[in-house]
Design an enzyme around this catalytic site. Structure first.
Site, PDB file in Angstrom:
ATOM      1  N   GLU A  83       0.791  -1.295  -0.066  1.00 32.36           N
ATOM      2  CA  GLU A  83       0.105  -0.178   0.038  1.00 32.36           C
ATOM      3  C   GLU A  83       0.695   1.199   0.061  1.00 32.36           C
ATOM      4  O   GLU A  83       1.459   1.596   1.157  1.00 32.36           O
ATOM      5  CB  GLU A  83      -0.931  -0.115   1.018  1.00 32.36           C
ATOM      6  CG  GLU A  83      -2.050  -0.637   1.093  1.00 32.36           C
ATOM      7  CD  GLU A  83      -3.013  -0.468  -0.156  1.00 32.36           C
ATOM      8  OE1 GLU A  83      -3.139   0.842  -0.482  1.00 32.36           O
ATOM      9  OE2 GLU A  83      -3.491  -1.377  -0.992  1.00 32.36           O
ATOM     10  N   SER A  84       0.871   1.811  -1.104  1.00 31.90           N
ATOM     11  CA  SER A  84       1.647   3.062  -1.270  1.00 31.90           C
ATOM     12  C   SER A  84       1.516   4.191  -0.058  1.00 31.90           C
ATOM     13  O   SER A  84       2.704   4.564   0.257  1.00 31.90           O
ATOM     14  CB  SER A  84       1.993   3.802  -2.697  1.00 31.90           C
ATOM     15  OG  SER A  84       0.669   3.950  -2.998  1.00 31.90           O
ATOM     16  N   CYS A 134       4.151  -2.505  -8.632  1.00 30.31           N
ATOM     17  CA  CYS A 134       3.051  -2.231  -8.011  1.00 30.31           C
ATOM     18  C   CYS A 134       2.902  -0.761  -7.078  1.00 30.31           C
ATOM     19  O   CYS A 134       3.564   0.208  -7.732  1.00 30.31           O
ATOM     20  CB  CYS A 134       2.154  -3.111  -7.514  1.00 30.31           C
ATOM     21  SG  CYS A 134       0.494  -2.948  -7.571  1.00 30.31           S
ATOM     22  N   ILE A 147      -2.987  -6.358  -9.388  1.00 32.63           N
ATOM     23  CA  ILE A 147      -3.875  -6.422  -8.021  1.00 32.63           C
ATOM     24  C   ILE A 147      -3.954  -4.819  -7.743  1.00 32.63           C
ATOM     25  O   ILE A 147      -3.038  -4.130  -7.358  1.00 32.63           O
ATOM     26  CB  ILE A 147      -3.201  -7.065  -7.112  1.00 32.63           C
ATOM     27  CG1 ILE A 147      -2.877  -8.378  -7.418  1.00 32.63           C
ATOM     28  CG2 ILE A 147      -4.223  -7.111  -5.613  1.00 32.63           C
ATOM     29  CD1 ILE A 147      -2.112  -9.392  -6.264  1.00 32.63           C
ATOM     30  N   ARG A 148      -4.934  -4.299  -7.838  1.00 33.33           N
ATOM     31  CA  ARG A 148      -5.424  -2.871  -7.566  1.00 33.33           C
ATOM     32  C   ARG A 148      -4.292  -2.008  -8.316  1.00 33.33           C
ATOM     33  O   ARG A 148      -3.431  -1.277  -7.592  1.00 33.33           O
ATOM     34  CB  ARG A 148      -5.591  -2.344  -6.309  1.00 33.33           C
ATOM     35  CG  ARG A 148      -6.920  -3.078  -5.665  1.00 33.33           C
ATOM     36  CD  ARG A 148      -7.132  -3.185  -4.156  1.00 33.33           C
ATOM     37  NE  ARG A 148      -6.436  -3.719  -3.507  1.00 33.33           N
ATOM     38  CZ  ARG A 148      -4.999  -3.209  -2.833  1.00 33.33           C
ATOM     39  NH1 ARG A 148      -4.949  -1.805  -2.780  1.00 33.33           N
ATOM     40  NH2 ARG A 148      -4.297  -3.954  -2.312  1.00 33.33           N
ATOM     41  N   HIS A 155       2.679  -7.660 -10.864  1.00 32.86           N
ATOM     42  CA  HIS A 155       3.567  -8.375  -9.712  1.00 32.86           C
ATOM     43  C   HIS A 155       4.177  -9.760 -10.400  1.00 32.86           C
ATOM     44  O   HIS A 155       3.842 -10.905 -10.176  1.00 32.86           O
ATOM     45  CB  HIS A 155       2.727  -8.825  -8.737  1.00 32.86           C
ATOM     46  CG  HIS A 155       2.052  -8.022  -7.907  1.00 32.86           C
ATOM     47  ND1 HIS A 155       2.654  -7.459  -6.550  1.00 32.86           N
ATOM     48  CD2 HIS A 155       0.919  -7.235  -7.870  1.00 32.86           C
ATOM     49  CE1 HIS A 155       1.787  -6.503  -6.264  1.00 32.86           C
ATOM     50  NE2 HIS A 155       0.810  -6.466  -6.960  1.00 32.86           N
ATOM     51  N   GLU A 202       6.652 -11.351  -8.912  1.00 36.27           N
ATOM     52  CA  GLU A 202       6.933 -12.291  -7.925  1.00 36.27           C
ATOM     53  C   GLU A 202       5.625 -13.103  -7.496  1.00 36.27           C
ATOM     54  O   GLU A 202       6.031 -14.236  -6.932  1.00 36.27           O
ATOM     55  CB  GLU A 202       7.380 -11.448  -6.699  1.00 36.27           C
ATOM     56  CG  GLU A 202       6.272 -10.881  -5.968  1.00 36.27           C
ATOM     57  CD  GLU A 202       5.602  -9.625  -6.521  1.00 36.27           C
ATOM     58  OE1 GLU A 202       5.858  -9.128  -7.627  1.00 36.27           O
ATOM     59  OE2 GLU A 202       4.697  -9.081  -5.822  1.00 36.27           O
TER      60      GLU A 202
END
Ligand code: GLN
Length: 199
Positions: free
Chosen positions: A51-52, A82, A140-141, A177, A179
């Site tokens: 979450e940034s 992300c 993802i978002r 992502h 990963e």
């Protein structure tokens, strides 16, 4: 790989453990970094997804702004996925001043695919050193890269042409992502970028 690079994984928040595992499998020396002193020896840094806003706050709490300035000054390669890509951007749509680290000349919008497509999988067409291949992309978002400066090169895009993997010198940003899949193309590209800067 000729040299065993030391990869630091920023472990403030987010899915940093998965990054650790992959770089470990790829034969690099990996460790988590959080405190300014821990960044001294690294050849490359990964900023994970998460979450940034939380990451931005923790970067201030751990006094890492200057550490990042030093990494950039020393041309230490940094790979953001992300939320990590958001942290690298110079311009984050609707974010307060000082939100991101301003390392790459990109304009990015958070959560840009809307509620209908909170998460999705889509093929990413990656071009590296003249070779193009398709890899799976998990979003993802995810943020969307809206604009790029002249020094920014598109390495990966969606079928509709949208850039999702971009590079500016030693800095690499993925809005997806890598990963979360078994394909290690993007991590290997990052290791090659490190190889260009750390001889
Ligand atoms: N939506 C998150 C943000 O704005 C990013 C999501 C992610 O890293 N998977 O920071």
């Amino acid at each position: 790989m000729e040299k065993k690079f030391k990869i630091g994984i920023l472990a403030l928040q987010g899915d940093y453990e998965k990054h650790y595992r992959i770089f470990d499998q790829l034969g690099t020396e990996v460790f988590y970094v959080k405190l300014p002193d821990e960044f001294n020896e690294i050849d490359g840094l990964v900023i994970p997804g998460g979450e940034s806003p939380t990451m931005s706050r923790l970067i201030n709490t751990y006094n890492l702004r200057e550490t990042f300035e030093k990494l950039v000054e020393d041309n230490v390669p940094i790979f953001g996925t992300c939320a990590g890509a958001i942290m690298l951007a110079a311009d984050v749509v609707d974010a307060p001043a000082g939100f991101s680290l301003g390392i790459m000349d990109i304009k990015i919008a958070r959560n840009a695919y809307g509620r209908q497509r909170e998460s999705f999988e889509s093929e990413v067409e990656v071009t590296w050193k003249g070779k193009t291949r398709k890899i799976p992309g998990v979003f993802i978002r995810a943020p969307k890269i809206l604009e790029m400066g002249e020094g920014v090169e598109v390495l990966g895009k969606l079928e509709n042409g949208e850039p999702v993997l971009v590079r500016q010198g030693p800095f690499l940003a993925a809005t997806f992502h890598p990963e979360l899949t078994d394909d290690t193309t993007v991590q290997e590209i990052f290791l090659e970028i490190i190889g260009e800067y750390r001889k």
